[in-house]
Design a protein around this motif. Structure first.
Motif, PDB file in Angstrom:
ATOM      1  N   THR A 268      36.749  52.331  39.849  1.00 46.29           N
ATOM      2  CA  THR A 268      35.355  51.691  40.348  1.00 46.29           C
ATOM      3  C   THR A 268      35.091  50.590  39.464  1.00 46.29           C
ATOM      4  O   THR A 268      34.525  49.448  40.105  1.00 46.29           O
ATOM      5  CB  THR A 268      34.388  52.655  40.698  1.00 46.29           C
ATOM      6  OG1 THR A 268      34.761  53.798  41.448  1.00 46.29           O
ATOM      7  CG2 THR A 268      33.110  51.993  41.242  1.00 46.29           C
ATOM      8  N   TYR A 269      35.084  50.813  38.379  1.00 46.80           N
ATOM      9  CA  TYR A 269      34.551  49.499  37.235  1.00 46.80           C
ATOM     10  C   TYR A 269      35.577  48.533  37.401  1.00 46.80           C
ATOM     11  O   TYR A 269      35.221  47.240  37.313  1.00 46.80           O
ATOM     12  CB  TYR A 269      34.518  50.263  35.936  1.00 46.80           C
ATOM     13  CG  TYR A 269      33.280  51.298  35.884  1.00 46.80           C
ATOM     14  CD1 TYR A 269      32.083  50.766  35.353  1.00 46.80           C
ATOM     15  CD2 TYR A 269      33.590  52.374  35.843  1.00 46.80           C
ATOM     16  CE1 TYR A 269      30.990  51.415  35.090  1.00 46.80           C
ATOM     17  CE2 TYR A 269      32.512  53.386  35.537  1.00 46.80           C
ATOM     18  CZ  TYR A 269      31.346  52.897  35.349  1.00 46.80           C
ATOM     19  OH  TYR A 269      30.297  53.978  35.195  1.00 46.80           O
ATOM     20  N   LEU A 270      36.950  48.903  37.453  1.00 48.02           N
ATOM     21  CA  LEU A 270      38.084  47.618  37.661  1.00 48.02           C
ATOM     22  C   LEU A 270      37.595  47.090  38.839  1.00 48.02           C
ATOM     23  O   LEU A 270      37.693  45.637  38.702  1.00 48.02           O
ATOM     24  CB  LEU A 270      39.408  48.352  37.671  1.00 48.02           C
ATOM     25  CG  LEU A 270      40.477  47.407  38.007  1.00 48.02           C
ATOM     26  CD1 LEU A 270      40.496  46.547  36.725  1.00 48.02           C
ATOM     27  CD2 LEU A 270      41.829  48.363  38.312  1.00 48.02           C
ATOM     28  N   LEU A 271      37.388  47.692  39.888  1.00 49.87           N
ATOM     29  CA  LEU A 271      36.925  46.995  41.082  1.00 49.87           C
ATOM     30  C   LEU A 271      36.026  45.711  41.081  1.00 49.87           C
ATOM     31  O   LEU A 271      35.838  44.664  41.494  1.00 49.87           O
ATOM     32  CB  LEU A 271      36.942  47.722  42.317  1.00 49.87           C
ATOM     33  CG  LEU A 271      36.526  47.158  43.659  1.00 49.87           C
ATOM     34  CD1 LEU A 271      37.605  46.409  44.370  1.00 49.87           C
ATOM     35  CD2 LEU A 271      36.303  48.344  44.818  1.00 49.87           C
ATOM     36  N   CYS A 272      34.772  46.458  40.294  1.00 51.93           N
ATOM     37  CA  CYS A 272      33.653  45.664  40.000  1.00 51.93           C
ATOM     38  C   CYS A 272      34.059  44.328  39.263  1.00 51.93           C
ATOM     39  O   CYS A 272      33.489  43.274  39.472  1.00 51.93           O
ATOM     40  CB  CYS A 272      32.616  46.493  39.205  1.00 51.93           C
ATOM     41  SG  CYS A 272      31.834  47.627  40.417  1.00 51.93           S
ATOM     42  N   ILE A 273      34.859  44.574  38.303  1.00 50.22           N
ATOM     43  CA  ILE A 273      35.256  43.337  37.409  1.00 50.22           C
ATOM     44  C   ILE A 273      35.919  42.418  38.278  1.00 50.22           C
ATOM     45  O   ILE A 273      35.775  41.227  38.131  1.00 50.22           O
ATOM     46  CB  ILE A 273      36.105  43.973  36.190  1.00 50.22           C
ATOM     47  CG1 ILE A 273      35.269  44.931  35.073  1.00 50.22           C
ATOM     48  CG2 ILE A 273      36.833  42.910  35.321  1.00 50.22           C
ATOM     49  CD1 ILE A 273      36.246  45.643  34.214  1.00 50.22           C
TER      50      ILE A 273
ATOM     51  N   ILE B  71      35.725  41.852  41.634  1.00 45.22           N
ATOM     52  CA  ILE B  71      34.779  41.129  42.405  1.00 45.22           C
ATOM     53  C   ILE B  71      33.846  39.892  41.529  1.00 45.22           C
ATOM     54  O   ILE B  71      33.772  38.910  41.933  1.00 45.22           O
ATOM     55  CB  ILE B  71      33.822  42.249  43.091  1.00 45.22           C
ATOM     56  CG1 ILE B  71      34.576  42.951  44.123  1.00 45.22           C
ATOM     57  CG2 ILE B  71      32.797  41.451  43.666  1.00 45.22           C
ATOM     58  CD1 ILE B  71      33.842  44.316  44.455  1.00 45.22           C
ATOM     59  N   LEU B  72      33.641  40.471  40.302  1.00 47.19           N
ATOM     60  CA  LEU B  72      33.044  39.315  39.548  1.00 47.19           C
ATOM     61  C   LEU B  72      33.815  38.244  39.202  1.00 47.19           C
ATOM     62  O   LEU B  72      33.461  37.077  39.214  1.00 47.19           O
ATOM     63  CB  LEU B  72      32.573  40.111  38.203  1.00 47.19           C
ATOM     64  CG  LEU B  72      31.033  40.655  38.000  1.00 47.19           C
ATOM     65  CD1 LEU B  72      31.004  41.434  36.989  1.00 47.19           C
ATOM     66  CD2 LEU B  72      29.911  39.369  38.346  1.00 47.19           C
ATOM     67  N   VAL B  73      35.118  38.390  38.877  1.00 45.42           N
ATOM     68  CA  VAL B  73      35.947  37.533  38.543  1.00 45.42           C
ATOM     69  C   VAL B  73      36.308  36.545  39.715  1.00 45.42           C
ATOM     70  O   VAL B  73      36.248  35.162  39.605  1.00 45.42           O
ATOM     71  CB  VAL B  73      37.450  37.909  38.128  1.00 45.42           C
ATOM     72  CG1 VAL B  73      38.439  37.076  38.213  1.00 45.42           C
ATOM     73  CG2 VAL B  73      37.318  38.874  36.746  1.00 45.42           C
ATOM     74  N   TRP B  74      36.108  37.148  40.866  1.00 42.59           N
ATOM     75  CA  TRP B  74      36.458  36.329  42.154  1.00 42.59           C
ATOM     76  C   TRP B  74      35.037  35.478  42.332  1.00 42.59           C
ATOM     77  O   TRP B  74      35.263  34.287  42.661  1.00 42.59           O
ATOM     78  CB  TRP B  74      36.614  37.138  43.303  1.00 42.59           C
ATOM     79  CG  TRP B  74      37.968  37.398  43.758  1.00 42.59           C
ATOM     80  CD1 TRP B  74      38.755  38.689  43.253  1.00 42.59           C
ATOM     81  CD2 TRP B  74      39.061  36.500  44.115  1.00 42.59           C
ATOM     82  NE1 TRP B  74      40.065  38.335  43.969  1.00 42.59           N
ATOM     83  CE2 TRP B  74      40.119  37.224  44.182  1.00 42.59           C
ATOM     84  CE3 TRP B  74      39.026  35.205  44.444  1.00 42.59           C
ATOM     85  CZ2 TRP B  74      41.491  36.673  44.613  1.00 42.59           C
ATOM     86  CZ3 TRP B  74      40.139  34.602  44.875  1.00 42.59           C
ATOM     87  CH2 TRP B  74      41.735  35.320  44.915  1.00 42.59           C
ATOM     88  N   ILE B  75      34.148  35.854  42.132  1.00 50.28           N
ATOM     89  CA  ILE B  75      32.813  35.221  42.212  1.00 50.28           C
ATOM     90  C   ILE B  75      32.734  34.184  41.297  1.00 50.28           C
ATOM     91  O   ILE B  75      32.376  32.943  41.637  1.00 50.28           O
ATOM     92  CB  ILE B  75      31.548  36.173  41.992  1.00 50.28           C
ATOM     93  CG1 ILE B  75      31.370  37.160  42.963  1.00 50.28           C
ATOM     94  CG2 ILE B  75      30.307  35.205  41.928  1.00 50.28           C
ATOM     95  CD1 ILE B  75      30.426  38.319  42.869  1.00 50.28           C
ATOM     96  N   VAL B  76      33.106  34.344  39.993  1.00 50.80           N
ATOM     97  CA  VAL B  76      32.976  33.312  38.988  1.00 50.80           C
ATOM     98  C   VAL B  76      34.193  32.145  39.289  1.00 50.80           C
ATOM     99  O   VAL B  76      33.792  31.027  38.930  1.00 50.80           O
ATOM    100  CB  VAL B  76      33.399  33.927  37.667  1.00 50.80           C
ATOM    101  CG1 VAL B  76      33.315  33.043  36.676  1.00 50.80           C
ATOM    102  CG2 VAL B  76      32.177  34.841  37.188  1.00 50.80           C
ATOM    103  N   TYR B  77      35.311  32.585  39.806  1.00 53.10           N
ATOM    104  CA  TYR B  77      36.373  31.741  39.754  1.00 53.10           C
ATOM    105  C   TYR B  77      36.709  30.846  41.084  1.00 53.10           C
ATOM    106  O   TYR B  77      37.482  29.907  41.173  1.00 53.10           O
ATOM    107  CB  TYR B  77      37.547  32.376  38.893  1.00 53.10           C
ATOM    108  CG  TYR B  77      37.729  32.314  37.552  1.00 53.10           C
ATOM    109  CD1 TYR B  77      37.934  31.304  37.007  1.00 53.10           C
ATOM    110  CD2 TYR B  77      37.575  33.583  36.927  1.00 53.10           C
ATOM    111  CE1 TYR B  77      37.725  31.228  35.240  1.00 53.10           C
ATOM    112  CE2 TYR B  77      37.622  33.798  35.646  1.00 53.10           C
ATOM    113  CZ  TYR B  77      37.663  32.374  34.819  1.00 53.10           C
ATOM    114  OH  TYR B  77      37.637  32.703  33.504  1.00 53.10           O
TER     115      TYR B  77
END
Length: 646
Positions: A11-16, A18-24
């Motif tokens: 779950t945490y991996l998925l959140c990371i 998603i954050l990476v996609w938002i940032v990049y």
């Protein structure tokens, strides 16, 4: 159920992710830059011309750039799929980075670390601002790909250690070779595996070496091949420093990345080499501070062996870029070099901040504070990375940022000047070239770019002066003569223009433009249509798709009254550009052919009454030749000869 999902590390991996996609994801809309993207992609025929020959060529070493054929193949495929657009290149970088995040997570899980450490290290790898350069810069693809296969190799090596299944070691070795072919820096993998085995088992180094021997052999074979490849003739900048200074700089480089890892501020795409006369204080202070920090963390950490592996992973992976063996690079240090080694720093730091148990109450408070701190760090990293990302939007923004942080870096002014020239900011180009020349008055390329800007502004005499200075300062390439030839032509100096176009042929690999320009000058400047045709023929031999060459060769044929040849050239040009059929010359040629046909019909009518009139036969034969009917023209010529013999 909700608690179970919340406690699941995936779950945490998925959140990371998603954050990476938002940032990049905004990077998908960014341009190519003139910071190596032109060398690797936009001006590289080996990437743009997809064929068996060009594919094989990518595996042949070249001094133009580092040997990384797998990376170049990825560019080749994307160029074809995106039709030369930058969006797919950026998207691929993001996708590969996400794949690497997943691999980091899977590899760390194999180390039997705590869930907190695995998530923290994975988040550091994915979102740390130091990683932005590797993801946002298309030419840093080699960092992403070599890390991808490097991590795959480690993962399958660990699977093999668990199961002893031979297929895993084969996959691991294949991944290692692909990593080497993505970037030679991957040669460190066998030593990382040795450090890994040492940290997680009680085997001796001799026992460990048995498992790592195939990797060592592969690395040695690749190293032998790599050292045979041609290298650039330019001297590496590090060689201009004394032996003592080089030692200081190598230690500084080693500590620089740790410092930036802890304090990721003032990041730059390029960091200037220090003044060789006097090394400033921070080149000594930062290594001392970092050494104290490392010693303290190792001393206080609970799991010293795992923390030590983290710092060894960093140190081993970073060694190839420390200039121990000098290599030519525009920057002493570079953010992208820590893309993979940052995993080791994350492991080291996360173990270094572990607390010893002092009772349940203290332990609970420490865990809560730790999670709050990690959450804050991940959020802060995301914001900082997003802010850093937009520096890479285009070349002008990129080098404006570099100049702000390195105001004496001549290279940055030169690259920004070139970017401004391409974007149409000619006054900005002149200003940046002037700033560069204040730093280095002998930079021939700066004079060349100034000349190009002045030419675009219509100041041809000033442009010619700049091109002259460019040549005097050793920047002697085909385009200097070619562009000076253009300036001479626009100034009305036809003979000087022709001289420079001919000189450009001595330096040009692709001579089409020079042939075309020479033909143009003979056509409009000299009115020598046969010479103009000759050079347009030469241009078309080099580039059969040159629409202007067909167009102006048609003009030559028209002026030489070869109307059918002119019509054929216009039709060939129209296959490339249908608008040719709407041009004025097309209607002139069509009108001339119709006029010739009418005259032929008229003469044929008169000759039916007076078949022996030599003057009429001569005129009709000329008209036949004008429309390309050589058979009928030669028939009339033979009749004339027969009549004269009588």
């Amino acid at each position: 159920m909700i608690k179970k999902i919340a406690d699941n590390p995936y779950t945490y991996l998925l959140c990371i992710i998603i954050l990476v996609w938002i940032v990049y994801y905004p990077a998908v809309h960014f341009d190519f830059t003139n910071w190596d993207d032109d060398i690797h992609i936009t001006n590289n025929p080996a990437v743009q011309q997809i064929s068996i020959r060009s594919f094989i060529q990518l595996f042949l070493p070249t001094p133009q750039y580092m040997y990384h054929p797998v990376t170049m193949i990825s560019y080749m495929v994307e160029w074809r799929l995106s039709d030369g657009s930058s969006w797919l290149f950026h998207l691929t970088n993001i996708v590969v980075h996400v794949c690497n995040i997943i691999l980091v997570f899977l590899v760390l899980r194999q180390f039997h670390l705590s869930k907190t450490i695995v998530i923290f290290c994975t988040a550091l790898f994915g979102l740390h601002p130091l990683q932005v350069e590797s993801v946002a810069w298309i030419s840093a693809r080699k960092e992403l790909l070599y890390a991808l296969f490097y991590l795959l190799s480690i993962l399958f090596y660990l699977y093999h250690q668990q199961t002893q299944a031979k297929k895993y070691i084969v996959i691991s070795l294949v991944a290692f070779m692909l990593s080497l072919l993505s970037k030679p820096t991957a040669i460190t993998l066998p030593f990382v595996l040795i450090a890994l085995e040492y940290s997680r088992s009680r085997r001796s180094l001799f026992e460990i070496s048995k498992y790592v021997t195939p990797y060592l052999l592969a690395a040695i074979l690749f190293l032998f091949f790599f050292l045979q490849s041609p290298q650039t003739k330019l001297s590496p900048p590090i060689e201009y420093y004394s032996f003592y200074q080089r030692i200081v700089l190598i230690v500084y480089e080693l500590s620089f990345y740790i410092w930036k890892f802890l304090f990721p501020f003032h990041l730059s795409a390029c960091y200037a080499y220090p003044d060789a006369d006097v090394l400033r204080a921070h080149y000594y202070v930062i290594p001392i501070l970092v050494a104290i920090l490392i010693a303290a963390l190792i001393y206080f950490t609970v799991e010293k062996k795992k923390a030590l592996f983290g710092i060894l992973l960093y140190g081993i992976a970073i060694v190839p870029v420390l200039q121990i063996i000098p290599f030519h690079n525009a920057s002493l240090v570079a953010d992208r070099y820590v893309y993979l080694p940052i995993i080791g720093l994350g492991l080291f730091l996360s173990h270094g901040i572990q607390v010893k148990k002092r009772g349940e109450e203290f332990d609970y408070i420490a865990v809560v504070l730790q999670k709050l701190l990690l959450g804050f760090l991940i959020l802060a990293m995301s914001v900082a990375s997003l802010d850093r990302l937009f520096v890479w939007k285009n070349s002008v923004d990129l080098f404006t940022d570099v100049i702000e942080k390195n105001p004496t870096l001549a290279l940055a002014y030169g690259n920004r000047a070139n970017a401004k020239l391409l974007s149409g900011d000619y006054n900005g180009t002149i200003e940046d070239c002037a700033a560069l020349l204040r730093l280095n008055p002998f930079d021939g390329k700066a004079y060349y770019n100034q000349g190009n800007a002045y030419s675009q502004l219509g100041k041809y005499d000033t442009a010619i002066e700049c091109y002259n200075k460019s040549i005097l300062n050793g920047f002697v390439i085909a385009n200097v003569f070619y562009n000076r030839g253009n300036a001479y032509y626009m100034s009305g100096k036809i003979d000087s223009a022709l001289t420079d176009y001919h000189r450009s042929l001595d330096y040009a690999m692709m001579k089409t433009e020079s042939y075309y320009s020479i033909g143009y000058v003979y056509l409009f400047g000299k009115k020598d249509y046969r010479m103009a045709q000759y050079y347009f023929d030469s241009a078309l031999a080099g580039n059969p798709a040159s629409t202007p060459s067909y167009y102006y060769r048609a003009e030559c044929f028209f002026n030489m009254q070869q109307y059918t040849n002119a019509s054929n050239d216009l039709l060939l040009a129209s296959r490339i550009d249908p608008n040719i059929l709407k041009t004025e010359i097309f209607f002139r040629v069509d009108s001339a052919i119709q006029s010739v046909n009418r005259n032929i019909d008229s003469l044929t009518g008169i000759l039916s009454i007076h078949p022996n009139r030599i003057s009429l036969l001569r005129k009709r034969s000329e008209l036949y030749f004008q429309i390309g009917d050589s058979v009928s023209g030669n028939d009339d010529v033979r009749k004339i000869i027969t009549l004269r013999q009588k």
